[in-house]
Design an enzyme around this catalytic site. Structure first.
Site, PDB file in Angstrom:
ATOM      1  N   SER A 204     -88.467 -40.405 -39.209  1.00  0.00           N
ATOM      2  CA  SER A 204     -87.676 -41.752 -39.820  1.00  0.00           C
ATOM      3  C   SER A 204     -87.274 -41.158 -41.256  1.00  0.00           C
ATOM      4  O   SER A 204     -86.567 -40.256 -41.172  1.00  0.00           O
ATOM      5  CB  SER A 204     -88.993 -42.615 -39.905  1.00  0.00           C
ATOM      6  OG  SER A 204     -88.165 -43.737 -40.281  1.00  0.00           O
ATOM      7  N   GLU A 335     -86.606 -47.658 -30.537  1.00  0.00           N
ATOM      8  CA  GLU A 335     -86.723 -47.650 -31.784  1.00  0.00           C
ATOM      9  C   GLU A 335     -86.772 -48.854 -32.767  1.00  0.00           C
ATOM     10  O   GLU A 335     -87.762 -49.306 -33.556  1.00  0.00           O
ATOM     11  CB  GLU A 335     -85.627 -46.670 -32.432  1.00  0.00           C
ATOM     12  CG  GLU A 335     -85.774 -45.272 -32.023  1.00  0.00           C
ATOM     13  CD  GLU A 335     -86.625 -44.313 -32.584  1.00  0.00           C
ATOM     14  OE1 GLU A 335     -87.447 -45.010 -33.433  1.00  0.00           O
ATOM     15  OE2 GLU A 335     -86.448 -43.138 -32.433  1.00  0.00           O
ATOM     16  N   HIS A 429     -90.434 -47.414 -32.599  1.00  0.00           N
ATOM     17  CA  HIS A 429     -90.164 -46.329 -33.753  1.00  0.00           C
ATOM     18  C   HIS A 429     -91.618 -45.618 -34.378  1.00  0.00           C
ATOM     19  O   HIS A 429     -92.612 -46.343 -34.643  1.00  0.00           O
ATOM     20  CB  HIS A 429     -89.510 -47.108 -35.056  1.00  0.00           C
ATOM     21  CG  HIS A 429     -89.199 -46.168 -36.083  1.00  0.00           C
ATOM     22  ND1 HIS A 429     -88.168 -45.076 -36.023  1.00  0.00           N
ATOM     23  CD2 HIS A 429     -89.322 -46.172 -37.481  1.00  0.00           C
ATOM     24  CE1 HIS A 429     -88.063 -44.551 -37.091  1.00  0.00           C
ATOM     25  NE2 HIS A 429     -88.620 -44.850 -38.100  1.00  0.00           N
TER      26      HIS A 429
END
Length: 523
Positions: A204, A335, A429
């Site tokens: 991320s 995600e 995610h």
């Protein structure tokens, strides 16, 4: 010799090492010694706030490294927003610590090094979170390091006054990471690590950082391979919609902060800026998981300053002005289910597109990703956010690095446990982290989950060790992970049954790449 005791094949429960930084005492368990809370720079407080990190002078007394150091000052959390996250215990501006897990038992051993940079939207998180514990990966013959870096405004505030003072502004968190990599080059041999075999990885915002380091001339030679999980610096516009990394727009945002507290945005005002309580910056930097489509007055992300980062990162990439390294990169199928909520309607979807693509390009995106009975707003929002915020920049990097004759391996994490479906997250995610680090998942390969975790962790370890994630020994269900090439774009799909295929939805990705990165959006 770095070890106090070298005549045993095992270590005492509280081993002591003597790296250049100063003696440290850790903890030995299950064949791994761990050293937590090692300061890699001077505390960035007082006059050192909003400045590049300064190396920590060596200390003489043995430092107890059995506990994590404080996390960067922060409030709330991108993945967890509850009253408990607003407390300041264990959080401080004095946060520049790293943690080391090593399998070395003698001072002569040399293991490859994996440096992991945490995510959290540049506003939350730390290297001490349980999911990042490096013990299990270290058992596979890798020295694992996690780091803290300055977050939010404390790490990424850009102002005219700060620019005049230092010639750069806004990337203190990235400079922290570079300082940590320099510390590793100087000290890691004492922990059994090989400074010539360093892989930097992140997820991320951490992946955004890794790709920033791949573009930064200041990081040249400090690492040799990169692991990029779910994100890249090129996708900054999907989150930082108000400035998109642009230096002038980011400094205008900084002036807004100065104006709020009656501080002159100049050299003369810097003492006042540095005297503000740190809690103010933490509060102004807070990001919530449901704010992806909500206008935000303050957003603190890396800035393309021309010093730490090129002013035009897309141009730098396409010109090959990068740090050449081998790459393992990839994304999770769903995600965006962590960010895009079930109440998303047509208006929210349209607003999201305008935030990501800007007023000039949003109509084209809305026309291409049209809404009808078969393509409801929620599905379109999930789709377009996964592409824009996480996937497209990684694909751009993969294509360019492959053209530069660097080995690239691309993956898709597609495991979709039923429990996630219940809460509407799917393959969300960050879900791959549990599998890669192996924490919270059994190691006996007795279940589909534990077996998948074993395969993924071994693949990452193989890449860290050899620059190739493929296994040298056969196992049940094994398939070859082919290299990514610009034409076929082969990827490995991690599910309970492994598979290899071409990257899906390539026409949509090519459309967005042209829309976002062919000069129509001001970076």
């Amino acid at each position: 010799m770095p070890f106090f005791t070298t005549d045993k094949t095992d270590l005492p429960k509280r081993p002591i090492l003597k790296p250049h930084c100063g003696p440290v005492q850790g903890h030995f368990r299950r064949g791994i010694s761990c050293y937590k809370g090692i300061p890699y720079a001077m505390p960035p407080i007082g006059k050192r706030r909003f400045r590049a990190p300064e190396p920590m002078p060596p200390w003489e007394d043995v430092r107890d490294c059995s506990k994590y150091g404080d996390s960067s000052l922060q409030m709330g959390g991108i993945t967890l927003d509850s009253p408990g996250t607003y407390q300041m215990d264990g959080k401080s501006e004095d946060c520049l610590f790293l943690n080391v897990w090593t399998p070395a038992l003698t001072p002569e051993e040399r293991f490859p090094v994996y440096v992991f940079i945490h995510g959290g939207a540049f506003s939350s998180g730390s290297g001490s979170e349980m999911v990042y514990d490096g013990g299990r990966m270290a058992q596979e013959g890798v020295v694992v390091i996690t780091i803290n870096y300055r977050l939010g405004a404390l790490g990424f505030l850009a102002t005219q006054g700060l620019l005049e003072e230092a010639g750069t502004t806004g990337n203190y968190g990235i400079l922290d990471q570079i300082q940590a990599l320099q510390w590793i080059q100087t000290n890691i041999e004492s922990f059994g690590g090989d400074p010539d075999q360093v892989t930097v990885g992140g997820q991320s915002a951490g992946a955004y950082c890794v790709t920033a380091l791949m573009l930064s001339p200041l990081a040249k030679g400090l690492f040799h391979q990169a692991v990029i999980e779910s994100g890249s610096i090129f996708s900054i516009s999907a989150f930082s919609a108000l400035n998109r990394g642009n230096l002038q727009k980011t400094m205008a945002n900084g002036k807004l902060l100065c104006d709020l507290y009656g501080i002159a945005d100049s050299l003369d005002g810097l003492d006042q800026l540095r005297a503000l309580p740190g809690d103010i910056f933490a509060a102004l930097s807070m990001v919530k998981s449901d704010q992806s489509t909500v206008p935000k007055a303050f957003g603190f992300w890396p800035v393309f300053d021309g010093v730490v980062l090129p002013k035009d990162p897309v141009k730098a990439l396409k010109n090959g002005e990068v740090n050449k390294v081998k790459i393992l990169a990839g994304y999770n199928t769903d995600e965006s289910s962590l960010f895009i909520k079930g109440h998303t309607n047509l208006g929210i979807y349209q607003m999201l597109c305008y935030h990501i693509f800007g007023s000039q390009n949003a109509p084209s995106a809305l026309d291409h990703f049209f809404v009808d009975d078969d393509h409801p707003p929620l599905d379109r929002a999930l789709e377009i956010y996964t592409y824009a915020a996480f996937l497209i920049g990684m694909v751009m990097i993969a294509k360019q690095y492959a053209q530069l004759e660097q080995d690239v391996y691309f993956y898709n994490f597609d495991f979709d446990p039923a429990i996630l479906k219940i809460v509407g997250l799917n393959t969300a995610h960050g879900m791959e982290l549990l599998f890669v680090f192996g924490n919270g998942i059994g190691q006996r390969r007795a279940t589909k989950i534990s077996n998948l975790s074993w395969v993924m962790q071994q693949s990452w370890v193989n890449f860290i060790k050899y620059g190739n994630p493929n296994f040298k020994a056969e196992y049940k269900g094994q398939i070859v992970w082919p290299k990514f090439d610009p034409e076929n774009k082969y990827i490995m799909v991690f599910d309970t049954r492994l598979s290899s295929k071409n990257l899906p939805n390539q026409e949509d990705l090519e459309f967005l790449e042209t829309l976002m990165f062919d000069g129509n959006i001001d970076l």
